[in-house]
Design an enzyme around this catalytic site. Structure first.
Site, mmCIF file in Angstrom:
data_model
loop_
_atom_site.group_PDB
_atom_site.id
_atom_site.type_symbol
_atom_site.label_atom_id
_atom_site.label_comp_id
_atom_site.label_asym_id
_atom_site.label_seq_id
_atom_site.Cartn_x
_atom_site.Cartn_y
_atom_site.Cartn_z
ATOM 1 C CG ASN A 117 -1.590 1.329 1.498
ATOM 2 O OD1 ASN A 117 -2.409 1.739 0.671
ATOM 3 N ND2 ASN A 117 -1.256 2.018 2.574
ATOM 4 N NE ARG A 165 -10.955 1.388 -0.219
ATOM 5 C CZ ARG A 165 -12.183 1.158 -0.715
ATOM 6 N NH1 ARG A 165 -12.900 2.141 -1.236
ATOM 7 N NH2 ARG A 165 -12.696 -0.055 -0.654
ATOM 8 C CG ASP A 174 -1.686 5.692 -0.351
ATOM 9 O OD1 ASP A 174 -1.698 4.777 0.492
ATOM 10 O OD2 ASP A 174 -2.550 5.803 -1.253
ATOM 11 N NE ARG A 202 -1.561 -9.003 7.748
ATOM 12 C CZ ARG A 202 -1.247 -7.736 7.988
ATOM 13 N NH1 ARG A 202 -0.218 -7.179 7.383
ATOM 14 N NH2 ARG A 202 -1.955 -7.014 8.816
ATOM 15 C CG ASP A 204 0.309 -4.072 5.927
ATOM 16 O OD1 ASP A 204 -0.090 -4.377 7.060
ATOM 17 O OD2 ASP A 204 0.772 -2.945 5.645
ATOM 18 C CD GLU A 235 -4.140 -4.599 8.385
ATOM 19 O OE1 GLU A 235 -4.119 -4.232 9.562
ATOM 20 O OE2 GLU A 235 -3.341 -4.165 7.525
ATOM 21 C CG ASN A 298 -3.623 -8.366 14.245
ATOM 22 O OD1 ASN A 298 -3.475 -7.609 15.209
ATOM 23 N ND2 ASN A 298 -4.097 -7.940 13.094
ATOM 24 N NE ARG A 334 -3.480 -14.267 11.583
ATOM 25 C CZ ARG A 334 -3.484 -12.992 11.194
ATOM 26 N NH1 ARG A 334 -2.860 -12.623 10.085
ATOM 27 N NH2 ARG A 334 -4.118 -12.084 11.899
#
Ligand SMILES: *[C@@H]1O[C@H](CO)[C@@H](O)[C@H](O)[C@H]1NC(C)=O
Ligand SMILES: *[C@@H]1O[C@H](CO)[C@@H](O)[C@H](O)[C@H]1NC(C)=O
Length: 478
Positions: A117, A165, A174, A202, A204, A235, A298, A334
């Site tokens: 990201n 976003r 970003d 996974r 992020d 995520e 987590n 998990r």
């Protein structure tokens, strides 16, 4: 002909995206363990010596991409990438490749925590010897430059999907994943990892990227070495009440279901009677189990979570919540495996784990995945695979029990003792309670439970016992 072709294309593209929800576990295995901040060499050993033999299916590893070296080396420096070179404090590319191969050979898949990201907000040298100039948005080892980023604004309005976003999360530059160039660099990175044998990712901060961009990136990554599409677990923290929804992401990958651990943490701390768990699943606002990765805590929320989040610091209810998760058919499960911390920023211990005679870890590593009650419940989940919940029992309050067909049975109490016969669908016999002990050399080191010819199990569970549950299954029958 035309219809048949369209049907074929639809079927192919559906199997394509459904494939991205398949973790490709080896037969007879379940559960991913997050070996947070472990070294690659230690993970390789753990796959061979412990995870493989105990029936674990996979490991989530810390980000392998180069990050900026930050001051006193906090854990979160790993979320500040400056290139996709595979050298970090966990090891270099050779040790990474060696780990993946050895774990795959042990039947244990490797899933990479993929950070794309953002890039690092900290200028300077990185763990692979490259550097970044954040003021000028220069990351020459990729290379990324100013044109590859969204213009600066802070993520501060969770009611606005554009803000979530397109702005910078906690000041991190970003990346603009709508750019073909940026997508290409990310896909090259993920393909490199697939070439080394990883099975999935996974993702992020997926919530902070546009679903269409992620779908395009995932779809461009090659098939994995064990066959099929890479597994994606994203995520997307969605507790309700915000503009971005987890249901925007679950058609092309699975989503980390944050409600799961919050609700179970709340229940097993006594704040919501556990008999309500009878309809645990989508009726609680959870995604369908096939779209979800389930977990209790987590690496983020064990530090910064609400009081509902259970961690190793509160072991009795934590083990109960994990036992419930592993006994219940919902989702891909998990387990968190931590290092001890008081300071929420602290990085990992300077040494990898050593092991005591009883299998527990030394050198500051908690190794929740080696706790008997947790690893034996991974064995329970393997033993009951393919069955549904049966023989639910509760006392209308804080005591529950349920079976998994003719394969296993578990009982919990949060309040009061259970001394009674409960109906199971198990064959008659004597079973080892895998919570209080192990089945070793044909005898049980903990309690035993008798099941009579009509399937009645004699359950004795005291509220004062070390653990609040008893669990039996057909692979631990005396
Ligand atoms: C254990 O449970 C059975 C019922 O299944 C009961 O008859 C027995 O008294 C209990 N034992 C103890 C020590 O409470
Ligand atoms: C099981 O057998 C092994 C090997 O003989 C021994 O080391 C171990 O102590 C035994 N365990 C128990 C609980 O008797």
């Amino acid at each position: 002909m035309k219809t048949a072709l369209i049907l074929l294309v639809v079927t192919l593209s559906l199997s394509y995206v459904f494939g991205q929800k398949d973790p490709h576990f080896a037969d007879g295995r379940n559960t991913i363990v997050h070996l947070f901040e472990w070294h690659w060499d230690d993970i390789a050993n753990e796959c061979e010596n412990y995870l493989g033999p105990k029936g674990y299916a996979g490991v989530q590893v810390s980000p392998p991409s180069e990050n900026t070296v930050i001051g006193n080396r906090p854990w979160w420096e790993r979320y500040q990438p400056i290139s996709y070179a595979l050298t970090t404090r966990s090891g270099d590319e050779n040790s990474f490749a060696n780990m993946v191969q050895r774990c795959n050979n042990a039947g244990v898949r490797i899933y990479v925590d993929a950070v794309f990201n953002q890039m690092s907000a900290t200028s300077g040298g990185g763990t692979a010897g490259n550097s970044a100039d954040v003021g000028n948005l220069q990351y020459p080892a990729v290379p990324f430059g100013p044109g590859d980023f969204h213009s600066r604004c802070e993520v501060n309005n969770y009611q606005d999907p554009n803000n979530i976003r397109n702005c910078w999360l906690v000041g991190l530059p970003d990346l603009d994943q709508s750019s073909e160039y940026v997508r290409g660099k990310i896909v090259d990175y993920l393909n490199h990892l697939v070439d080394l044998g990883v099975t999935g990712f996974r993702v992020d901060a997926a919530k902070h990227m546009w679903p269409a961009d992620l779908q395009a990136i995932y779809g461009s990554v090659k098939d994995v070495s064990v066959g099929g599409r890479p597994f994606y677990f994203q995520e997307v923290i969605d507790m309700g009440g915000e503009a971005v929804k987890k249901t925007e992401y679950n058609s092309f990958g699975t989503v980390l279901e944050f409600k799961f651990g919050t609700e179970l943490g709340n229940a097993f701390q006594g704040n919501n009677p556990i008999h309500y768990l009878k309809n645990w699943g989508p009726e609680w606002g959870l995604l369908d189990g096939s779209d979800a990765v389930a977990f209790i805590d987590n690496h983020d929320n064990q530090r910064h979570g609400s009081g509902a989040i259970l961690t190793y610091k509160n072991p009795k209810p934590y083990k109960m919540a994990i036992a419930f998760m592993l006994a219940h058919p919902y989702g891909t499960t998990r387990i968190m495996s931590s290092f001890y911390f008081d300071d929420a920023d602290a990085g990992p211990p300077g040494y990898g784990p050593g092991f005591n005679d009883d299998g527990s870890c030394t050198n500051g590593w908690v190794c929740e995945h080696r706790w008997r009650q947790i690893s034996n419940m991974v064995g329970f989940r393997n033993a009951v695979a393919g069955t549904q919940i049966s023989n639910w029992w509760d006392n209308g309050d804080q005591q529950i029990a349920f079976g998994r067909g003719d394969k296993g049975f578990i009982a919990f109490t949060l309040n009061g003792d259970i001394n009674q016969n409960l109906q199971t669908s198990l064959p008659a016999g004597t079973y080892c309670d895998i919570i209080s002990g192990n089945l070793e050399n044909g005898s049980c080191t903990g309690k035993s439970v008798n099941v009579d010819g009509s399937g009645q199990a004699s359950i004795n569970l005291s509220n004062g016992d070390e653990d609040g549950m008893v669990a039996i299954h057909v692979n631990a029958k005396l």
